[in-house]
Design a protein around this motif. Structure first.
Motif, short mmCIF file in Angstrom:
data_model
loop_
_atom_site.label_atom_id
_atom_site.label_comp_id
_atom_site.label_asym_id
_atom_site.label_seq_id
_atom_site.Cartn_x
_atom_site.Cartn_y
_atom_site.Cartn_z
N GLU A 28 0.80 -1.24 0.00
CA GLU A 28 0.00 0.00 0.00
C GLU A 28 0.83 1.28 0.00
O GLU A 28 0.66 2.13 -0.89
CB GLU A 28 -0.98 0.00 1.18
CG GLU A 28 -2.25 -0.77 0.88
CD GLU A 28 -3.17 -0.85 2.07
OE1 GLU A 28 -4.35 -1.12 1.87
OE2 GLU A 28 -2.70 -0.67 3.21
N LYS A 34 -9.70 5.35 1.29
CA LYS A 34 -9.14 4.00 1.27
C LYS A 34 -9.16 3.41 2.68
O LYS A 34 -9.46 2.23 2.87
CB LYS A 34 -7.69 4.09 0.73
CG LYS A 34 -7.10 2.75 0.37
CD LYS A 34 -6.56 2.74 -1.05
CE LYS A 34 -6.41 1.32 -1.55
NZ LYS A 34 -5.18 0.65 -1.16
N THR A 50 -11.56 0.36 2.39
CA THR A 50 -10.81 -0.88 2.26
C THR A 50 -10.53 -1.48 3.63
O THR A 50 -10.79 -2.66 3.86
CB THR A 50 -9.47 -0.64 1.55
OG1 THR A 50 -9.72 0.15 0.40
CG2 THR A 50 -8.83 -1.94 1.15
N HIS A 51 -10.00 -0.66 4.53
CA HIS A 51 -9.56 -1.23 5.80
C HIS A 51 -10.70 -1.37 6.81
O HIS A 51 -10.79 -2.39 7.48
CB HIS A 51 -8.43 -0.38 6.39
CG HIS A 51 -7.13 -0.62 5.71
ND1 HIS A 51 -6.20 -1.50 6.19
CD2 HIS A 51 -6.60 -0.12 4.58
CE1 HIS A 51 -5.15 -1.53 5.39
NE2 HIS A 51 -5.38 -0.69 4.39
N ARG A 77 -14.42 -3.52 5.42
CA ARG A 77 -14.31 -4.98 5.32
C ARG A 77 -14.48 -5.64 6.67
O ARG A 77 -15.10 -6.70 6.80
CB ARG A 77 -12.96 -5.37 4.72
CG ARG A 77 -13.06 -5.61 3.24
CD ARG A 77 -11.72 -5.57 2.60
NE ARG A 77 -11.14 -6.89 2.48
CZ ARG A 77 -10.15 -7.16 1.66
NH1 ARG A 77 -9.64 -6.21 0.90
NH2 ARG A 77 -9.65 -8.36 1.58
#
Lengths: 329, 317
Positions: A116, B229, B233-234, B237
């Motif tokens: 990332e 993000k 994303t983190h 989820r």
């Protein structure tokens, strides 16, 4: 040597239902490039909050940097916009945390989490970043790197996870690495390995380290310069050798005295009497006064300023103020 | 994994067997049957009919006959409609399914978006507004919201039809048919979405608030990732994981129909058929429908366990 990071008069406060907590109260410090600075202190003394203030990771709206400046190179981090700060975070300033077990996302693979920052800051494509991730995993001394990249955090041990955290932190070659109690959650043999690794990377890349710890053994091993914090303030700072051989502040002396020494039998380890004061009830005084063996009348009413007493050492204690009654310990 | 699934399948069979016995005897032991409700029949005719339908045989024997037929895929004959139960289900269930799948999708999508944003800006004016809105949506009864929207959108503004699935006497085909159905289902879908939205939004909000406080979110921010993000994303989820349990429960709801909504909007769904059969004591249909829900519930639970395993690497089967 040039100053890499300069914190001036930083104050970070938290608003709670009971009142305002001055977690970090008017502290100044600087880190030169290639230097390791350690902040030592008990839990709640403001050392982690100092680090998070530098990273811009203070939880708003309850917490807020209310005053001061943090110069990194020629930029004031506190004046940067969100995007400018994000470009520095994880890139020029990286951070590793105390709990490796909970610091990695449980549902994302290790490899994915390493690539990332590479993709964000180094403009790498996914393929290239994946290759670099494998190299990084090998660099932090983990074999079977490709298999590790595909695994999830719960499949690795705490020591391995902290290595992964280091791999993520050094991935973009930061100028400053902030390590917030990086070894506290690990067992002793692993601690030494992690510290060795940090030292090795520091030597190779010339980065600076801001190491936060309450372990004086770690300080002795790593630090060039030591800052002792108590209740949100710096009470003493100095070159590591000077500070260990000639501690000035009663708190620093107490800390050093309460450290066990090998080959020296003691029936009971020394401990500083009393408790850390409640941060909500602090009044103008030396915050250490009710635990101090050398407490004087002035200590209860006035706050001592941090003053240079030799070129290598500063202390905030009335014992060393001229004009104040000098009481020998 | 495969041993786990085969073990679960055996459990499922046992549960369904027990469920079938329970369901069958509950309906059979309810006083009265399809014939006793018809006052026009003479006692002799009633006895004759009971003989024909096999209702005079002992309970256990009737159960075994029903079970044997069911295992062959024959769930009996609706007494009121004089049609095989499965044929009736096939006729009505897909209409209910259409409403349910669209409104469930809308509910989840909107709940996730609002929940995540409310959690991210906890205690902001947006969060407060959402809280008031969700409580309002949860406390207003479905018949009120349904009738209110019919009054405003269908009667006053004439934007949408007030009920039914097709316009009266319509024989549209192809794309025109599709457009007509979509037009008719808009109102019931809006009402169903509004009703489900409240609790699900609260659920995602509180999951998200828990996740945002975790150390790995701080790590993600420390890496210099964008907030978008970090959140989607983190955080998301992890926040969605507990919701997998709900997916299992949604399965029977998708096919079960909705009594009140279908009644209000005159939607030809299974809920309406079920309600009507209750009035007529059409027990073969009721038993068949209840068993169908039981089967879907059991499958739904297995499905959510398997989904858990796929979504969360820490869950081992």
């Amino acid at each position: 040597m040039k100053n890499l990071l300069e914190i001036e008069h930083l104050s970070t406060h938290f608003t709670t239902e009971e009142g305002t907590v001055r977690a970090v109260d008017n502290i100044s410090l600087r880190i030169r490039s290639g230097e390791t600075v350690c902040i030592v202190g008990e839990s709640g003394c403001g050392k982690s909050i100092t680090a998070l203030s530098v990273m811009g990771l203070i939880e708003e709206p309850s917490g807020k940097v209310v005053e001061g400046s943090i110069h990194f190179g020629d930029k004031d981090l506190l004046k940067l916009g969100k995007n400018e700060l994000r470009a520095i975070r994880g890139n020029e300033i990286a951070m590793i945390f105390q709990e490796p077990m909970s610091s990695l996302n449980p549902v994302i693979t290790i490899g994915e989490q390493i690539i990332e920052p590479l993709m964000v800051h180094m403009n790498m494509g996914k393929r290239e970043a994946q290759k670099q991730a494998i190299r990084l995993i090998e660099q932090v001394g983990i074999s079977r790197a490709e298999q590790i990249a595909r695994s999830y955090p719960h499949e690795l041990s705490g020591g391995m996870l902290q290595r992964i955290m280091i791999a993520i932190a050094i991935s973009c070659n930061p100028k400053l690495l902030i390590a917030d109690e990086p070894t506290t959650a690990l067992d002793v043999t692993i601690q030494a390995q992690i510290l060795d690794m940090l030292r090795k990377f520091k030597q190779e890349s010339g980065m600076s380290i801001l190491l936060i710890t309450h372990d004086l053994g770690v300080v002795a091993e790593m630090a060039d310069y030591v800052i002792v914090m108590y209740s949100g303030k710096i009470v003493e700072e100095g070159e590591v050798v000077e500070l260990f051989s000639n501690p000035k502040h009663p708190y620093t002396r107490g800390l050093l005295k309460s450290k066990p020494i090998i080959n020296q039998r003691q029936d009971e380890l020394y401990s500083i009497p009393g408790q850390v004061p409640n941060p909500l009830e602090l009044e103008s005084s030396c915050y250490f006064h009710d635990r101090c063996d050398n407490c004087m009348a002035i200590c209860r009413t006035d706050e001592p300023a941090l003053k240079e007493i030799t070129i290598h050492q500063k202390v905030a204690c009335w014992l060393y103020e001229e004009g104040a009654l000098h009481v020998h310990s | 994994m495969s041993t786990y699934i085969s073990k679960r399948l055996i459990y499922m069979l046992i549960i369904l067997l027990a469920a079938s016995l329970l369901v069958f005897s509950l309906y059979a032991l309810t006083p009265g049957d399809f014939i006793s409700g018809n006052l026009k029949l003479s006692p002799e005719r009633k006895a004759e009919l009971r003989e024909i339908y096999g209702l005079n045989q002992p309970l256990l024997e009737r159960y075994f006959i029903w079970m044997k037929n069911a295992l062959h895929g024959d769930f009996g004959y609706s007494l009121a409609q004089q049609t095989p139960v499965l044929t009736l289900f096939n006729q009505y269930i897909w209409n209910s399914f259409l409403l349910a799948i669209v409104s469930t999708f809308m509910t989840w999508l909107i709940a996730v978006i609002i929940g995540v944003n409310a959690a991210y800006k906890q205690y902001s004016w947006f969060d407060t507004l959402v809280m008031v809105g969700t409580f309002a949506a949860m406390s207003i009864p479905s018949f009120f919201i349904g009738l209110f929207l019919i009054k405003v959108l269908a009667v006053d503004l004439k934007w949408l039809p007030p009920g039914g699935m097709l316009a009266t006497g319509s024989n549209a085909t192809g794309l025109a048919y599709l457009r007509e159905v979509v037009h008719h289902m808009t109102l019931p879908v809006i009402v169903m979405t509004l009703l489900g939205l409240g609790s699900l939004t609260r659920y995602f909000r509180s999951n998200m608030i828990d996740v945002i406080k975790q150390d790995y979110i701080r790590t993600a921010r420390a890496k210099g990732l964008t907030e978008r993000k970090v959140l989607f994303t983190h955080a998301l989820r992890n926040a969605l994981l507990p919701a997998i349990t709900l997916v299992g429960f949604e399965l029977p709801a998708l096919f079960g129909g909705s009594l009140i909504i279908e009644k209000i909007f005159n939607w030809p769904g299974i809920g309406q058929l079920y309600m009507q059969s209750f009035g007529l004591r059409d027990y073969p249909l009721l038993v068949g429908f209840t068993m169908l829900i039981a089967v879907l519930t059991v499958i739904g639970t297995l499905l959510s366990d398997i989904l858990y395993h796929i979504a969360d690497p820490r869950v081992k089967l």
